[in-house]
Design a protein around this motif. Sequence first.
Motif, short mmCIF file in Angstrom:
data_model
loop_
_atom_site.label_atom_id
_atom_site.label_comp_id
_atom_site.label_asym_id
_atom_site.label_seq_id
_atom_site.Cartn_x
_atom_site.Cartn_y
_atom_site.Cartn_z
N PRO A 337 0.82 -1.23 0.00
CA PRO A 337 0.00 0.00 0.00
C PRO A 337 0.85 1.27 0.00
N ALA A 338 2.08 1.17 0.47
CA ALA A 338 2.93 2.37 0.57
C ALA A 338 3.84 2.55 -0.65
N PHE A 339 3.56 1.83 -1.75
CA PHE A 339 4.52 1.86 -2.87
C PHE A 339 4.67 3.24 -3.50
N ARG A 340 3.63 4.08 -3.43
CA ARG A 340 3.73 5.41 -4.04
C ARG A 340 4.77 6.27 -3.32
N SER A 341 4.73 6.23 -2.00
CA SER A 341 5.74 6.99 -1.25
C SER A 341 7.12 6.37 -1.43
N GLN A 342 7.17 5.04 -1.61
CA GLN A 342 8.45 4.37 -1.86
C GLN A 342 9.02 4.79 -3.21
N LEU A 343 8.15 4.96 -4.19
CA LEU A 343 8.59 5.42 -5.50
C LEU A 343 9.16 6.83 -5.41
N THR A 344 8.53 7.66 -4.56
CA THR A 344 9.03 9.02 -4.33
C THR A 344 10.42 8.98 -3.73
N VAL A 345 10.64 8.06 -2.78
CA VAL A 345 11.96 7.91 -2.16
C VAL A 345 13.00 7.49 -3.20
N THR A 346 12.62 6.56 -4.09
CA THR A 346 13.53 6.10 -5.14
C THR A 346 13.94 7.26 -6.04
N HIS A 347 12.97 8.07 -6.46
CA HIS A 347 13.28 9.24 -7.30
C HIS A 347 14.18 10.22 -6.55
N SER A 348 13.92 10.38 -5.25
CA SER A 348 14.69 11.33 -4.45
C SER A 348 16.15 10.89 -4.33
N VAL A 349 16.38 9.60 -4.03
CA VAL A 349 17.76 9.11 -3.91
C VAL A 349 18.46 9.17 -5.26
N LEU A 350 17.73 8.83 -6.32
CA LEU A 350 18.32 8.88 -7.65
C LEU A 350 18.75 10.30 -8.00
N LYS A 351 17.94 11.27 -7.64
CA LYS A 351 18.27 12.67 -7.88
C LYS A 351 19.50 13.06 -7.07
N GLU A 352 19.58 12.54 -5.85
CA GLU A 352 20.70 12.86 -4.96
C GLU A 352 22.03 12.39 -5.55
N ILE A 353 22.01 11.27 -6.29
CA ILE A 353 23.26 10.76 -6.87
C ILE A 353 23.45 11.21 -8.32
#
Length: 464
Positions: A337-353
Amino acid sequence: MIEQSNDDKGKKTAVLFSVQTPGVSDEENGSSLQELRRLVKTMGLEVVATLTQRRSKPETGTLLGAGKLKELAGYTGGTGIVEKFSRKSKDECDDMDEEYPVGSLADRYEESLSHDPMAENRVRANVVIYDGEISTKQLQNLEKATGVEVLDRTSVILEIFSRHAKSREALIQVEIAKLAYLVPRLRASQIGGDRQGGGVGSKGVGETSHELNKRHIRDRISELKSRLVGIRNEQNRRRSRRKENFQVSLIGYTNAGKSSLMQKLTGSDVLVEDKLFATLDTRVKALQPEAFPPVLISDTVGFIKKLPHDLVASFQSTLDEALAASLLLFIIDASDPAFRSQLTVTHSVLKEIGGEKIPNLLILNKIDKLTTGELEALYLEFPDGIFISAHTPEDVAILRKKILEYFESNMIETTMVVPYDKGHLLGQLRNKASIINESYDETGTSVTFKTFPETLTWLQKMMD
C-alpha cells in the motif's frame, strides 16, 4: 550491538515507538512504523508492542512525555524516570499525551495493553527502538528510564547492512558508515581529569580519552577510504570495458523484488530472500537468452525512507552502476500500500546521486498478490507501467521483449549486398547487427539486418 539467539526462549524482543509531529499523517506514521517492524524482524527480533505519541515536537531530553515514557518503561521493567526530569516538563508532557493505536500489536499482547503497563505478567521487551534518530543525551536518558538497550532507526539499518555485507567493498563501506554514525554519539568520559599527555612539560592540556577515541575513529575512516579508492578504480576499469554493451540497472525500494527479477532475466543464481537489504553488492549479468543487441543487467542496493546520508555516500560506487546504465527499471512492489511513497523515495535518492535524467521504465511487480479490482485501478493510474509478476515466466518474457524493443527503437533495418571478396565483413556484421535474412546470387551475399546508425556507417565505409 544485538546478538541473535538460537534459543527461542532467549530470542530478543523489542518495543517500537515514534513521535508523531504536526504535518505527519496517521497513514505516514503507521507506514513508517510498519517498515521499522520489518527492519527489526530482519534483525531477528520479535516486536511485542508499538507505541506512538502525538506531540508538537519531540521532548528535548527523552523524545516522549513523562506519562508515555512510563508506559514505554512498563514493557521493559524500567522505572520510566530520568533524574532531574522537571515537574514543569512532566506536567506539560502529560497534557500532551494522546494515546491511540498505530499498526497492529501482536495478537497475544492485545489484551494486556488495556491493563496497567507495569503489570508483571506482561512479556518483557529487552530492546527499545525509536523510529527516527536519537541524540547521545536522549539515548542516555532513555536507557536510564527503560533499563534496556535503546536503538534508533539508523542504527538498525546499519546493523542489517553490517550483517548482509559480503564483498570487500561492501564491508568497507558499511564500516565507514557505522564509524561516521558513531563519532558524534561517543559518550564523553565522566572523569574530568582523564587526559592523555597532559603532564608536566607537555604542551597544552592534552586530550581526553573521548577526544582520542574520536581521533582514532577518524584515522580509521581515512584508512578505509584509502582502501576504497583502489577498489573503485578497479570497478571503473571494469565499467569502462562494459561501455560497448547496453546496460540496464534495476533500482527501487528494498524488497521490491529486484533480485528475483534479476534471477529470472539472467538465469543467474543470485540471492533471493524475503528480507530488507538482502542485496548490498552490485551484480552484473547478461540478459538471457542472448539477443542483439547484447544487454547487461545490474542489480543495486535497495532504497528506503530515512536512509542515512552516510550510507548513501558510502555506497556511491555501488550506485554508480546505476549512473552508468543506458536504461533504468524502477521496480516497485505493487502489492504494498505504501509503494507510491516508496517510488518518491527512489526518485529522491536517484536525484541525490545525479541520475534523474537517465531514461527509465516503471515496473509494477508482484501483481499476483492483487485483486482484479486493484489491478484495474492501477492500470488506469499507471497507463505506461509494465505490470508483471517475477514468478510468471510469461511476464518475464514480456519485460525482456520491452527491454530489447527500447534499444531496438534506435536501430535501422536495411539490406546490403556484400561482395564475395569482402566476405570477411559478414562475420563482423553478425556480431554488430541482428541478421534477419541472407540470400546469395552471382554478385555476393544479400543481407537484411537491423543495426545502429554507427554500425551502418562503419559497414558502408568498409564497402567503399
